[in-house]
Design an enzyme around this catalytic site. Structure first.
Site, PDB file in Angstrom:
ATOM      1  CE  LYS A  52      49.514  43.384  41.605  1.00 14.65           C
ATOM      2  NZ  LYS A  52      49.096  42.614  40.441  1.00 14.65           N
ATOM      3  CD  GLN A  96      50.345  41.698  37.207  1.00 14.38           C
ATOM      4  OE1 GLN A  96      50.350  41.527  38.419  1.00 14.38           O
ATOM      5  NE2 GLN A  96      49.569  42.587  36.632  1.00 14.38           N
ATOM      6  CG  ASP A 119      44.823  38.176  41.344  1.00 17.85           C
ATOM      7  OD1 ASP A 119      44.618  39.334  41.708  1.00 17.85           O
ATOM      8  OD2 ASP A 119      45.804  37.831  40.651  1.00 17.85           O
TER       9      ASP A 119
HETATM   10  N1  GUN Z   1      46.447  42.520  35.597  1.00 19.60           N
HETATM   11  C1  GUN Z   1      45.738  43.643  35.728  1.00 19.60           C
HETATM   12  N2  GUN Z   1      45.098  43.679  36.924  1.00 19.60           N
HETATM   13  C2  GUN Z   1      45.435  42.529  37.550  1.00 19.60           C
HETATM   14  C3  GUN Z   1      45.102  41.989  38.818  1.00 19.60           C
HETATM   15  O1  GUN Z   1      44.337  42.561  39.622  1.00 19.60           O
HETATM   16  N3  GUN Z   1      45.642  40.776  39.101  1.00 19.60           N
HETATM   17  C4  GUN Z   1      46.464  40.112  38.233  1.00 19.60           C
HETATM   18  N4  GUN Z   1      46.919  38.916  38.597  1.00 19.60           N
HETATM   19  N5  GUN Z   1      46.780  40.588  37.050  1.00 19.60           N
HETATM   20  C5  GUN Z   1      46.284  41.792  36.713  1.00 19.60           C
END
Ligand code: GUN
Length: 286
Positions: A52, A96, A119
């Site tokens: 990211k 995350q 998200d």
């Molecule tokens: N963990 C696995 N997929 C995601 C996601 O799309 N966003 C976040 N914040 N954590 C994750």
């Protein structure tokens, strides 16, 4: 033999547009910034966060990384999130997941301001998704809608089957497919006679975390099959939840792993960060 949906190529095209938008905003005096919080040292999460950050750098988005101790208490984490909520230079906040077990994810995602919730995990934004009248859409499912649309297969009126009922993929996926007027069915680990459903799917989305689980004889001829799984095999190779070679012989379209859903998820995160800027600067009602 089906067509492989090239998630990398589609992502690249979208990222070019995002890059231009970031430059445009910079000319207007706005620096786009995404804050990413990582609690603990989960190896998979560390890789996701690194990817990211890399995407942000490529697009000129400032990425603010906040690394927190695995043992952090809820109140301290709340304070960190609150200070990011109040920081005018931060447009998007991503926490995350998964979090260490002593922290309640459902509670903590709600500390994030709904205006910065890129998200789309907080209750206000998921509720909006449920109502069909939403601003932010969650990254993986909305990236999947783009991948399906890239095939030019019509979604409206089709049988769409989602295998997996997670809050991150399965449930929101069903909402976005409904919004596109598909007839939607969610299957999961307790579903009896799973093949009956998968074989009937014009659009099949698989997110169950079991390597090579969906075999060729479980898929309808010509179907669009989207593989959300990322599994590491004992030989260190990555594979999806779909048995790629078998299913490609039956499906009309199939996403590969890697190079399918993964890059689109990150691209949608970047898009949502730009959407967050618009929301905050233009004071759009959300
Ligand atoms: N963990 C696995 N997929 C995601 C996601 O799309 N966003 C976040 N914040 N954590 C994750």
């Amino acid at each position: 033999m089906g067509v492989i949906i090239d998630g990398l190529k589609i992502s690249k095209e979208k990222r070019e547009k995002i890059k231009k938008e970031v430059e445009f905003l910079k000319d207007e005096g706005i620096n786009v910034c995404l804050a990413v919080i990582l609690v603990g040292k989960n190896p998979a999460s560390k890789i996701y966060v690194k990817n990211k950050k890399k995407a942000c750098q490529e697009l000129g988005i400032i990425s603010k990384e906040i690394l927190l101790d695995e043992k952090i208490e809820k109140e301290e984490l709340k304070e960190v999130i609150n200070s990011l909520n109040e920081d005018e230079e931060v447009n998007g906040i991503l926490l995350q997941l998964p979090l260490p077990k002593h922290l309640n994810e459902n509670e903590i995602v709600n500390y994030i301001s709904s205006l910065k919730d890129v998200d789309c995990f907080c209750t206000k934004n998921t509720g909006k998704l449920f109502s069909g009248n939403f601003y932010f859409a969650p990254c993986t499912p909305s990236g999947i809608i783009d991948l399906i649309k890239s095939t030019n297969v019509k979604i409206s009126g089709k049988n769409a089957v989602v295998v997996g009922r997670s809050n991150i993929v399965g449930k929101p996926m069903a909402m976005l497919l409904l919004k596109e007027n598909a007839t939607v069915c969610i299957c999961h680990s307790k579903t009896e006679n799973l093949e009956f459903f998968t074989k009937n799917a014009d659009i099949l989305i698989v997110a169950i975390g079991k390597p090579n689980f969906i075999r060729g004889d479980m898929v309808k001829k010509g179907a669009v099959v989207i593989d959300v799984g990322i599994n590491r095999l004992s030989n260190n190779k990555l594979c999806g939840d779909v048995f790629f070679e078998e299913v490609l012989n039956v499906a009309g379209f199939l996403t590969p792993v890697p190079g399918g859903v993964g890059p689109m998820t990150i691209t949608k995160l970047m898009e949502n960060t730009i959407k967050a800027v618009r929301l905050q600067k233009n004071k759009i009602k959300c």
